[in-house]
Every structure is written in structure tokens, then in C-alpha cells.
Design a protein around this motif. Sequence first.
Motif, PDB file in Angstrom:
ATOM      1  N   SER A 178      44.749  35.381  38.674  1.00 25.03           N
ATOM      2  CA  SER A 178      45.088  35.260  40.093  1.00 25.03           C
ATOM      3  C   SER A 178      43.917  34.718  40.905  1.00 25.03           C
ATOM      4  O   SER A 178      42.754  34.980  40.602  1.00 25.03           O
ATOM      5  N   ARG A 179      44.228  34.010  41.972  1.00 25.17           N
ATOM      6  CA  ARG A 179      43.213  33.512  42.897  1.00 25.17           C
ATOM      7  C   ARG A 179      43.028  34.455  44.072  1.00 25.17           C
ATOM      8  O   ARG A 179      42.223  34.208  44.959  1.00 25.17           O
ATOM      9  N   ASN A 180      43.782  35.537  44.078  1.00 25.41           N
ATOM     10  CA  ASN A 180      43.737  36.498  45.176  1.00 25.41           C
ATOM     11  C   ASN A 180      42.580  37.480  44.980  1.00 25.41           C
ATOM     12  O   ASN A 180      42.588  38.277  44.034  1.00 25.41           O
ATOM     13  N   PRO A 181      41.575  37.453  45.859  1.00 24.95           N
ATOM     14  CA  PRO A 181      40.419  38.347  45.706  1.00 24.95           C
ATOM     15  C   PRO A 181      40.772  39.827  45.859  1.00 24.95           C
ATOM     16  O   PRO A 181      39.984  40.694  45.467  1.00 24.95           O
ATOM     17  N   ASP A 182      41.949  40.110  46.409  1.00 33.48           N
ATOM     18  CA  ASP A 182      42.371  41.498  46.570  1.00 33.48           C
ATOM     19  C   ASP A 182      43.036  42.065  45.317  1.00 33.48           C
ATOM     20  O   ASP A 182      43.275  43.271  45.232  1.00 33.48           O
ATOM     21  N   HIS A 183      43.329  41.210  44.366  1.00 28.61           N
ATOM     22  CA  HIS A 183      43.923  41.683  43.122  1.00 28.61           C
ATOM     23  C   HIS A 183      42.851  42.335  42.246  1.00 28.61           C
ATOM     24  O   HIS A 183      41.660  42.020  42.362  1.00 28.61           O
ATOM     25  N   PRO A 184      43.247  43.242  41.354  1.00 26.67           N
ATOM     26  CA  PRO A 184      42.256  43.936  40.511  1.00 26.67           C
ATOM     27  C   PRO A 184      41.640  43.026  39.449  1.00 26.67           C
ATOM     28  O   PRO A 184      42.229  42.006  39.072  1.00 26.67           O
ATOM     29  N   ARG A 185      40.474  43.401  38.999  1.00 25.73           N
ATOM     30  CA  ARG A 185      39.816  42.691  37.904  1.00 25.73           C
ATOM     31  C   ARG A 185      40.510  43.025  36.589  1.00 25.73           C
ATOM     32  O   ARG A 185      41.151  44.067  36.461  1.00 25.73           O
TER      33      ARG A 185
END
Length: 227
Positions: A112-119
Motif C-alpha cells: 500500500s502507498r497509504n502511510p496510515d496502513h500497518p507495516r
Amino acid sequence: MFSSLRLRLAALICLAVCSVSMAADKPRVLILGDSISIGYTPYVQKMMEGEAIVKRPMRANGQRAENCSGTTYGVENVERWLKIDGGDWDVIHFNWGLHDMKREDPKTKKPSRNPDHPRQADVETYEKQLRAIVKKLQQSDAKLIFCTTTPVPTGVSPHRDTTDPAKYNTAALKIMKEHDIAVDDLYTFANSRLDDIQRPNNVHFTPDGSKTLAEEVVKSIREALEK
């Protein structure tokens, strides 16, 4: 005629036996790592040709390198990799981290490119799983070299924070210190020359960049072999 054929056959047998014997006398090196290591492994193999047998995981068809991905995948597959080409490694140069820190969609598990998604694996999980990998690597009796994760620039996809490599490397270096494992600090080496060796807005390196990293990897392997 038959005498000539026998002589030629004997010469071919001798050549085959000598080749096998010479290969058996060379140290065996296993490289485990992500796509960064996939980039520099061919250069390492070329630089150490005639000096050591250098291998890395390959896909089933043997034509493409296998990406060792994150520590979650590493824990599941490290025992298989240790058996590559009969195992019996003298040196294992390994790295994990770059995949662990990338973001994944929590529903699809896709990058994902979403920084709010988990690692893929947070630092605590990474440390736990890397410890498990190290334990399995130590059972091989090979000399181990841990390679730090190289820098991450801004704007990469899937998303990774530019500060992530330092955090994951800190966790990894703590483990290596506890087990007295040698470190090949490619993070520090690459960080001072990123504009010259890394692709723009990309975690990967140019061909010349991969060759430059390979030179450092070869140095660390030779140092381990000399000890």
C-alpha cells in the motif's frame, strides 16, 4: 583408434574429477536477502569467481532469483534455503528489513502507498522473527554476516518512512551484538553517496550502484573467510 579413444576418455574423466575436486576446495557462500541483494549478488559472484562458490535462493525454474522478502517469509523458509546446493556453508551474508517496514492494506494484505496502513511487520515483530532466523542460521556453523538495510528515499511505493531503516537496523544490530555476529553496514556506506548510486524516488540501485554495493559485500565476505 581404440587407444586414442581411451586416452581421450581418460582425459575427460580426469578433467571432470579435477573440476569437482577444485570446486569442493573452494569456500561456499550463501547470500540471503531482498531485491537489493538480488541486484548485487551477480556482481559478487563475478568478483569472487575462482575464489568462492557464491549462491542465493532461486525460483523453482532456476532462472530467476527468489526474493527472501520480510522476516515473516524468512522464518518460514530459512531452513529450506540452508539446504540449497547441499548446504555446508562457510559464510552466510544475510539481510532482512526492507519488506518488513513497507505498508500493507490490512484487508487485502497487498502493498500500500497509504502511510496510515500497518507495516508488514512492526519493529517488535521484526526483532522477534529476526531472532528466530538468526537461531536457525547459527545451527549451520557458518560464519554469519548481517547486512544493514539501505536507506529509503521519500515518495517510494509501497510506502516506507525515511526513518524506518534506522529503527529496524537498530533492532537488528542489538541482536547481532548479543550474538557477536559481524555486520556489513551498507546503510552507512550507501547513505553518503545515494545521489550517485540509488535510483530517484526508489529503494533500488542503479547497475553501477549495485556493483558498488557488491564491492563492499565482497570485502565483508573475504574478511570472514580470512578469520
